[in-house]
Design an enzyme around this catalytic site. Structure first.
Site, short mmCIF file in Angstrom:
data_model
loop_
_atom_site.label_atom_id
_atom_site.label_comp_id
_atom_site.label_asym_id
_atom_site.label_seq_id
_atom_site.Cartn_x
_atom_site.Cartn_y
_atom_site.Cartn_z
N ALA A 12 0.85 -1.20 0.00
CA ALA A 12 0.00 0.00 0.00
C ALA A 12 0.88 1.25 0.00
O ALA A 12 0.70 2.14 0.82
CB ALA A 12 -0.92 -0.03 1.21
N ASN A 92 8.12 -2.89 -2.22
CA ASN A 92 9.35 -2.13 -2.50
C ASN A 92 10.47 -3.07 -3.00
O ASN A 92 10.55 -4.22 -2.59
CB ASN A 92 9.79 -1.33 -1.27
CG ASN A 92 9.50 -2.04 0.03
OD1 ASN A 92 8.57 -2.84 0.14
ND2 ASN A 92 10.33 -1.80 1.02
N CYS A 278 13.25 6.14 -7.71
CA CYS A 278 13.34 5.25 -8.88
C CYS A 278 14.60 5.40 -9.72
O CYS A 278 15.27 4.40 -10.01
CB CYS A 278 12.13 5.45 -9.77
SG CYS A 278 10.63 4.86 -8.99
N LYS A 341 10.99 16.48 -5.32
CA LYS A 341 10.40 17.31 -6.37
C LYS A 341 9.16 17.96 -5.76
O LYS A 341 8.78 17.62 -4.63
CB LYS A 341 10.04 16.49 -7.60
CG LYS A 341 8.96 15.44 -7.35
CD LYS A 341 8.67 14.58 -8.58
CE LYS A 341 7.76 15.25 -9.59
NZ LYS A 341 7.18 14.27 -10.54
#
Ligand code: NAD
Ligand code: UDX
Length: 469
Positions: A12, A92, A278, A341
């Site tokens: 989740a 993950n 990522c 970001k």
């Protein structure tokens, strides 16, 4: 095609949560259950006032419209698995910290334990969808584990369906994806499973945007897409250093180059460096894969994208120290933005962390403001980045405040690390009046109107601009 009626998502997090909430919204006929071992995270997803565990514009509205109707969050992983006909594995896959491939390869143990759990508790056939980003051929390992452990009469079809959403724009990316990619074995069963998943997305994604390919191509395409996106940023950041040395302007160069329709204008924004969970992880994964395949030149090519990014972060810290008369010891610096970001509270691999670590090594005093990042997260990230300092020592040098104006008060310099829109709208005259002079602004995100700030009296340094201070 096989009708999908119940979907379960294991994990989740930033991907599983938004992705499956959008599936629930767009497919009211499907029941979606998102499960996780982390009870606190599940509780937050279920919170009565929608204080969700992640900040993502538009996400709360999607959850409000679906939760309790056809979207459920639960820590009962086994029940989620048993009831579903299609299971997303969205756990993950961080970079390994120790052992074989440490620092490069993906740690697949979360994927493996989720897979083993599916095999152990499933009492009917399932379509198992790899949603996590994984090295090429992971689906093969998942299939071996599932087949070796399944109950009689159960069959498992494995699909790869990598996720391309970007944080901060996850909901609009999911509503209107450039493409949905599904990889399957090219057997009849594989193609049927692929058609079943495609029919879920077909509820809102135009058919021509649903691409179906082989399993290995699908897995590799995800690593390739992230590597090529990150490579564009490292390319523009490498050019930003040349701009600063020559007096050229990186905005003008990016604009001119991006006007070529073969290059295109997007994703060419010079910055203090890319962050996020990522890009670095997936490139290192590709480097590791290339090395394992005895392709050292290929590995070196992609590794350089990450090395250039490290260089860019270090280079920016040095620009700050150099401009502040070669010493920031004892000086007071405001860092605006801590997230990797704008429009996210996520700090994974945020360049702000590297900058503050460098400033702390110079024994400067730092005041941080970010509109969305939790205080506890900042302390955790800085402790991890500065293992030689105790949390008390860090707290003696770092202060966290709750507005940009407060952060900038009485400082000698302001460093912009995240491109939050509100930083564009700061009352710079008031900021200037309250700062120690000369007052410096270092813009690592091409955010401010440098000429306007100079007219007020600031000394301004923008990444990729060759002007003298
Ligand atoms: P995350 O850490 O936010 O979420 C993963 C969740 O999985 C955690 O809450 C964890 O508790 C749970 N989990 C781990 N093992 C479990 C198990 N065995 N059973 C139940 N729950 C388990 O991670 P994320 O950012 O959502 O990323 C998930 C995957 O998606 C990664 O492979 C990542 O590379 C990929 N991805 C991420 C993004 C992004 O923007 N974050 C985008 C595309 C792809
Ligand atoms: C990325 C990919 O974009 C997405 O497709 C994939 O599914 C997950 O990884 P994400 O990391 O969430 O998404 O955000 P992204 O918008 O790609 O930004 C990554 C980093 O690059 C940020 O630190 C961002 O500030 C930086 N960046 C991005 C630049 O420095 N310049 C740019 O032009 C674009």
């Amino acid at each position: 095609p096989i009708q999908v009626k119940k979907v379960c998502c294991i994990g989740a997090g930033y991907v599983g949560g938004p992705t499956c909430a959008v599936i629930a919204l767009k497919c009211p006929q499907i029941q979606v259950t998102i499960v996780d071992l982390n009870q606190a995270r599940i509780d937050a997803w279920n919170s009565p006032d929608f204080e969700l565990p992640i900040y993502e514009p538009g996400l709360a509205d999607v959850v409000k419209a679906t939760r309790g109707k056809n979207l459920f969050f639960s820590s009962d992983v086994d029940r989620g698995i048993q009831e579903a006909d299609l299971i997303f594995v969205s756990v993950n896959t961080p970079t390994k910290k120790s052992g074989v491939g440490a620092g490069f390869g993906a740690d697949l143990h979360y994927v493996e334990s989720a897979t083993r759990r599916i095999a152990a508790v499933a009492s009917s056939s399932k379509i198992v969808v790899e949603k996590s980003t994984v090295p090429c051929r992971t689906a093969e390992s998942m299939r071996t584990i599932l087949e070796a452990n399944c109950k009689p009469g159960c069959r498992f079809d494995i699909l790869s369906n990598p996720e391309f959403l970007a944080e901060g724009t996850a909901i609009s990316d999911l509503f209107n994806p450039d493409r949905v990619l599904i990889g399957s074995l090219q057997t009849q069963e594989g193609k049927d499973a692929c058609a079943a998943l495609a029919s879920v997305y077909a509820n809102w994604v135009p058919k021509e945007r649903i691409l179906t390919v082989g399993l290995w191509s699908s897995e590799l395409s995800k690593l390739a897409a992230n590597a090529m996106l990150a490579q564009r940023i490292s390319s523009i950041n490498a050019l930003s250093a040349i701009c600063e040395a020559t007096g050229a302007n990186i905005d003008e160069v990016a604009h001119a180059v991006g006007y070529d329709s073969r290059v295109g204008p997007k994703f060419l924004r010079a910055s203090v460096g890319f962050g996020g969970s990522c890009f670095q992880k997936d490139i290192l994964n590709l480097v590791y894969l290339s090395e394992s395949l005895h392709l050292p030149e290929v590995a070196a090519y992609w590794r350089q994208v990450v090395e250039l990014n490290e260089y860019q972060k270090r280079r920016f810290s040095k620009i700050v120290v150099d401009a502040l008369f070669n010493t920031i010891t004892g000086k007071h610096i405001a860092v605006l933005g801590f997230a990797f970001k704008a429009d996210t509270g996520d700090t994974r691999e945020s360049p702000a962390i590297s900058l503050i670590r460098d400033f702390l090594a110079e024994r400067a005093y730092i005041t941080v403001y970010d509109p969305k990042v939790e205080e506890a997260q900042i302390w955790m990230d800085l402790s991890e980045a500065c293992p030689h300092l105790t949390l008390d020592q860090i707290k003696r040098q770092v202060t966290i405040v709750h507005s940009a104006l407060e952060a900038c008060k009485s400082k000698e310099a302001i460093v912009i690390a995240t491109e939050w829109k509100e930083f564009r709208e700061i009352d710079w005259q008031t900021v200037y009046n309250n700062m120690t002079k000369p007052a410096f602004v270092f813009d690592g995100r091409l955010l401010v109107d440098a000429d306007k700030l100079r007219r007020i009296g600031f000394k301004v340094k923008v990444i990729g601009r060759g002007e003298v201070l």
